[in-house]
Write an enzyme that holds these catalytic residues in place. Structure first.
Site, mmCIF file in Angstrom:
data_model
loop_
_atom_site.group_PDB
_atom_site.id
_atom_site.type_symbol
_atom_site.label_atom_id
_atom_site.label_comp_id
_atom_site.label_asym_id
_atom_site.label_seq_id
_atom_site.Cartn_x
_atom_site.Cartn_y
_atom_site.Cartn_z
ATOM 1 N N ASN A 175 0.803 -1.213 0.000
ATOM 2 C CA ASN A 175 0.000 0.000 0.000
ATOM 3 C C ASN A 175 0.841 1.271 0.000
ATOM 4 O O ASN A 175 0.377 2.317 -0.434
ATOM 5 C CB ASN A 175 -0.921 -0.011 1.228
ATOM 6 C CG ASN A 175 -1.582 1.325 1.477
ATOM 7 O OD1 ASN A 175 -2.444 1.761 0.714
ATOM 8 N ND2 ASN A 175 -1.169 2.002 2.551
ATOM 9 N N TYR A 178 3.475 9.991 -11.874
ATOM 10 C CA TYR A 178 2.717 9.102 -10.986
ATOM 11 C C TYR A 178 2.031 8.009 -11.805
ATOM 12 O O TYR A 178 2.067 6.827 -11.433
ATOM 13 C CB TYR A 178 1.685 9.900 -10.195
ATOM 14 C CG TYR A 178 0.866 9.052 -9.244
ATOM 15 C CD1 TYR A 178 1.353 8.724 -7.994
ATOM 16 C CD2 TYR A 178 -0.395 8.573 -9.609
ATOM 17 C CE1 TYR A 178 0.616 7.947 -7.113
ATOM 18 C CE2 TYR A 178 -1.139 7.795 -8.750
ATOM 19 C CZ TYR A 178 -0.629 7.480 -7.500
ATOM 20 O OH TYR A 178 -1.364 6.685 -6.644
ATOM 21 N N LYS A 185 2.613 3.823 -11.563
ATOM 22 C CA LYS A 185 1.523 2.873 -11.339
ATOM 23 C C LYS A 185 1.318 1.971 -12.553
ATOM 24 O O LYS A 185 0.945 0.797 -12.418
ATOM 25 C CB LYS A 185 0.234 3.617 -10.997
ATOM 26 C CG LYS A 185 0.263 4.292 -9.628
ATOM 27 C CD LYS A 185 0.431 3.278 -8.505
ATOM 28 C CE LYS A 185 0.342 3.912 -7.138
ATOM 29 N NZ LYS A 185 0.456 2.925 -6.027
#
Length: 234
Positions: A78, A139, A143
């Site tokens: 996480n 970002y 991901k």
């Protein structure tokens, strides 16, 4: 099917908005122990929660944590960051972001793979709808890279009985998105969807309608995802 009942869960980035819910909801679902991992772990006031020092950008820190938490059966990758960096121009900030969101997640998975193999455990990588959309710049790149790595991990570890799942979501109402002016998901709902997906044996967990829509649109022409590319009529 994977289950949280009786599981020993590791949550990275446990002090954050999603991380806190991952810890609490794991206990609600019957986890026997939760390792709440963070760079600066806090006390949780619950004997079932073990604070654990873990800096995902430090291979040494990850190795020490894996040696302590050898009984882990579920790993929740996480921990993450956002620094507004770009893949264009000066790449120093983008490299720093990759250290957390991509390389850090891979370090954690690799360190805890022996424990997951021995238990036939579960790995959950927290991804994003921006795994599929480049509007998040660096970002999105981190991901997107982790999404592809998740696919590889899923294939490689399936023969060892390890279930690998990816969680995709839009903006959740957490400290990381404080400056984002957009509708936001309740982090408790996101984590509930994640754990429901794990216990259902899902490989890909889409926590909201936006993620479902974007995933469904991936086969369309690129202009459908990025209307700014559409040519104006002469």
């Amino acid at each position: 099917m994977p289950t949280l009942n009786g599981a020993v869960v590791l949550v990275t980035g446990a002090n954050g908005g999603l991380g806190t819910h991952f810890v609490h909801q794991a206990l609600e679902r019957g986890a026997s122990k939760v390792y709440a991992a963070a760079r600066n772990p806090r006390e949780w006031g619950d004997d079932r929660v073990t604070p654990l020092v873990l800096d995902v950008t430090s291979p040494e820190s990850v190795a020490v944590a894996a040696d302590i938490a050898r009984d882990v059966t579920v790993v929740i990758n996480n921990a993450g960051a956002s620094n507004g960096s770009s893949v264009l121009g000066d790449l120093s900030a983008a490299r720093e972001l990759f250290e957390v969101n991509f390389w850090g997640a891979l370090e954690v998975t690799n360190a805890f793979t022996p424990a997951l193999r021995s238990s036939g455990g579960t790995l959950l990588n927290v991804l994003s709808v921006l795994s599929w959309l480049g509007i998040g710049d660096a970002y999105s790149a981190t991901k997107g890279a982790l999404w592809q790595a998740t696919n590889t991990q899923r294939i490689k570890l399936a023969a060892d009985g390890v279930h690998v799942a990816g969680l995709h979501l839009g903006y959740a109402d957490t400290p990381m998105t404080r400056g984002v002016d957009a509708p936001k998901l309740d982090p408790a709902d996101v984590v509930r969807s994640a754990y429901d997906g794990i216990e259902a044996g899902s490989y890909e967990i889409l926590a909201d309608e936006l993620s479902r829509q974007v995933k469904a649109g991936l086969a369309a022409p690129v202009e459908a995802l990025y209307p700014q590319l559409a040519r104006s009529e002469a």
